[in-house]
Design an enzyme around this catalytic site. Sequence first.
Site, PDB file in Angstrom:
ATOM      1  N   ARG A  21      50.222  50.696  38.064  1.00 49.37           N
ATOM      2  CA  ARG A  21      50.881  49.238  38.326  1.00 49.37           C
ATOM      3  C   ARG A  21      51.443  48.729  36.926  1.00 49.37           C
ATOM      4  NH1 ARG A  21      46.364  45.641  39.749  1.00 49.37           N
ATOM      5  NH2 ARG A  21      45.089  47.132  38.468  1.00 49.37           N
ATOM      6  N   ASN A  40      47.161  46.766  43.868  1.00 45.20           N
ATOM      7  CA  ASN A  40      46.381  47.913  44.411  1.00 45.20           C
ATOM      8  C   ASN A  40      45.733  47.472  45.873  1.00 45.20           C
ATOM      9  OD1 ASN A  40      46.469  49.759  42.263  1.00 45.20           O
ATOM     10  ND2 ASN A  40      44.466  49.040  41.227  1.00 45.20           N
TER      11      ASN A  40
END
Length: 93
Positions: A21, A40
Amino acid sequence: MNEDVRLTAWVRGRVQGVGFRWFTRANALEIGGVVGFALNLDDGRVQVVAEGQRENCHRLLDWLRSGDTPGRVDGVTEIWGTPRGGYDGFAIR
């Protein structure tokens, strides 16, 4: 034509716990003009939502598929749509 679009991509593979990320956000900022988030998911995938000019969103999608990402990407599924707005920048969620 380089209209504004919304890209939603689901990245599967070993993409959690490897900085995926963070690097996605860094690439979005490097490309510029892209807002949205990386999140996530409970099933191990990462969801990426990006809004901006089509060319910039395609550049981010190309990076997601490039093999130059942290971890291991087994595949990316994407859908394209109309921007919804409401993002100040590119966030990690």
